[in-house]
Write a protein that holds these residues in place. Structure first.
Motif, PDB file in Angstrom:
ATOM      1  N   GLN A  63      54.416  49.052 -17.487  1.00 39.23           N
ATOM      2  CA  GLN A  63      53.544  49.906 -16.701  1.00 39.23           C
ATOM      3  C   GLN A  63      54.296  50.413 -15.486  1.00 39.23           C
ATOM      4  O   GLN A  63      55.369  49.927 -15.159  1.00 39.23           O
ATOM      5  CB  GLN A  63      52.288  49.156 -16.296  1.00 39.23           C
ATOM      6  CG  GLN A  63      52.546  47.860 -15.571  1.00 39.23           C
ATOM      7  CD  GLN A  63      51.265  47.087 -15.352  1.00 39.23           C
ATOM      8  OE1 GLN A  63      50.194  47.653 -15.352  1.00 39.23           O
ATOM      9  NE2 GLN A  63      51.371  45.800 -15.161  1.00 39.23           N
ATOM     10  N   CYS A  64      53.705  51.365 -14.830  1.00 42.50           N
ATOM     11  CA  CYS A  64      54.305  51.964 -13.652  1.00 42.50           C
ATOM     12  C   CYS A  64      54.249  50.967 -12.487  1.00 42.50           C
ATOM     13  O   CYS A  64      53.263  50.243 -12.335  1.00 42.50           O
ATOM     14  CB  CYS A  64      53.535  53.230 -13.299  1.00 42.50           C
ATOM     15  SG  CYS A  64      54.319  54.236 -12.036  1.00 42.50           S
TER      16      CYS A  64
ATOM     17  N   SER B  80      51.421  52.146  -7.403  1.00 44.94           N
ATOM     18  CA  SER B  80      51.170  53.572  -7.168  1.00 44.94           C
ATOM     19  C   SER B  80      51.354  53.955  -5.703  1.00 44.94           C
ATOM     20  O   SER B  80      51.491  55.126  -5.382  1.00 44.94           O
ATOM     21  CB  SER B  80      49.772  53.951  -7.645  1.00 44.94           C
ATOM     22  OG  SER B  80      48.810  53.213  -6.930  1.00 44.94           O
TER      23      SER B  80
ATOM     24  N   CYS C 277      55.426  54.472  -6.149  1.00 44.20           N
ATOM     25  CA  CYS C 277      56.039  55.291  -7.199  1.00 44.20           C
ATOM     26  C   CYS C 277      54.996  56.064  -7.998  1.00 44.20           C
ATOM     27  O   CYS C 277      53.843  55.664  -8.083  1.00 44.20           O
ATOM     28  CB  CYS C 277      56.827  54.411  -8.169  1.00 44.20           C
ATOM     29  SG  CYS C 277      58.156  53.480  -7.405  1.00 44.20           S
TER      30      CYS C 277
ATOM     31  N   CYS D 265      54.776  57.807 -11.963  1.00 47.95           N
ATOM     32  CA  CYS D 265      55.452  57.734 -13.257  1.00 47.95           C
ATOM     33  C   CYS D 265      54.915  58.780 -14.218  1.00 47.95           C
ATOM     34  O   CYS D 265      53.738  59.131 -14.169  1.00 47.95           O
ATOM     35  CB  CYS D 265      55.240  56.362 -13.886  1.00 47.95           C
ATOM     36  SG  CYS D 265      55.822  55.008 -12.866  1.00 47.95           S
TER      37      CYS D 265
ATOM     38  N   LEU E  37      56.325  56.825 -19.217  1.00 45.70           N
ATOM     39  CA  LEU E  37      57.091  55.858 -18.419  1.00 45.70           C
ATOM     40  C   LEU E  37      58.603  56.054 -18.498  1.00 45.70           C
ATOM     41  O   LEU E  37      59.365  55.115 -18.314  1.00 45.70           O
ATOM     42  CB  LEU E  37      56.737  54.423 -18.816  1.00 45.70           C
ATOM     43  CG  LEU E  37      55.284  54.019 -18.635  1.00 45.70           C
ATOM     44  CD1 LEU E  37      55.061  52.602 -19.135  1.00 45.70           C
ATOM     45  CD2 LEU E  37      54.853  54.149 -17.190  1.00 45.70           C
TER      46      LEU E  37
ATOM     47  N   ILE F 196      60.483  57.919 -13.334  1.00 40.98           N
ATOM     48  CA  ILE F 196      59.906  57.174 -12.220  1.00 40.98           C
ATOM     49  C   ILE F 196      60.362  57.851 -10.931  1.00 40.98           C
ATOM     50  O   ILE F 196      61.561  58.018 -10.700  1.00 40.98           O
ATOM     51  CB  ILE F 196      60.370  55.699 -12.210  1.00 40.98           C
ATOM     52  CG1 ILE F 196      60.228  55.055 -13.593  1.00 40.98           C
ATOM     53  CG2 ILE F 196      59.635  54.915 -11.127  1.00 40.98           C
ATOM     54  CD1 ILE F 196      58.841  54.967 -14.127  1.00 40.98           C
TER      55      ILE F 196
ATOM     56  N   CYS G 171      60.084  57.633  -6.825  1.00 42.80           N
ATOM     57  CA  CYS G 171      59.728  56.822  -5.654  1.00 42.80           C
ATOM     58  C   CYS G 171      60.393  57.440  -4.427  1.00 42.80           C
ATOM     59  O   CYS G 171      61.201  56.809  -3.755  1.00 42.80           O
ATOM     60  CB  CYS G 171      60.198  55.382  -5.825  1.00 42.80           C
ATOM     61  SG  CYS G 171      59.784  54.613  -7.384  1.00 42.80           S
TER      62      CYS G 171
ATOM     63  N   THR H  19      62.706  53.531 -18.673  1.00 44.85           N
ATOM     64  CA  THR H  19      63.047  54.502 -17.632  1.00 44.85           C
ATOM     65  C   THR H  19      64.350  55.222 -17.958  1.00 44.85           C
ATOM     66  O   THR H  19      65.378  54.595 -18.180  1.00 44.85           O
ATOM     67  CB  THR H  19      63.170  53.807 -16.259  1.00 44.85           C
ATOM     68  OG1 THR H  19      61.949  53.129 -15.970  1.00 44.85           O
ATOM     69  CG2 THR H  19      63.476  54.809 -15.165  1.00 44.85           C
TER      70      THR H  19
END
Length: 134
Positions: A20-21, A24, A27, A29, A33, A36, A38, A59
């Motif tokens: 999972q990301c 939140s 980051c 996503c 996925l 990403i 950030c 990623t």
């Protein structure tokens, strides 16, 4: 044939439930996925150490630009990583084993950091796009 179909479905379900990301707050996503982002989150090396364990193994693109990172040594276990943006941070050193850690890497953006010296191993790599301007 039906057996292979069920195994494929099981793998996809297991894979989607385990990855999972990251937070939140830090980051964003893509839905699959693979990307990403950030950026501009005031990330420090300590935060990146914790985040690294949350990055999905799927990623491909990782954007950590415009933060307060001084090192990338904590980035590990991202074997599919192809594009990394570390521009506008406070990185002063690049590890010479960077391309060993990320064998799929094709683009590295590290402009506007505090890097004074580029490791010799970077000169030997011709299949990677670099942006190292300051």
């Amino acid at each position: 044939m039906l057996f292979l179909y069920f195994i494929s479905i099981f793998y996809l379900i297991k894979h989607s439930l385990t990855e999972q990301c990251p937070s939140s707050d830090l980051c964003i996503c893509s839905s699959d996925l693979t990307i990403i982002t950030c950026t501009n989150r005031q990330l420090t090396d300590e935060i990146l150490i914790n985040l690294n364990n949350q990055f999905p193994k799927s990623t491909i693109v990782l954007n950590l630009s415009s933060n307060s990172l001084t090192s990338i040594n904590s980035l590990t276990n991202l074997n599919n990583l192809q594009i990394v943006d570390l521009s506008y941070n406070k990185i002063s050193y690049l590890p010479s084993n960077l391309f060993t850690k990320f064998s799929q890497l094709s683009s590295l953006y590290i402009s506007n950091n505090l890097i004074k010296t580029i490791p010799k191993t970077f000169n030997e790599i011709s299949n990677i796009n670099f942006d190292i301007s300051n």
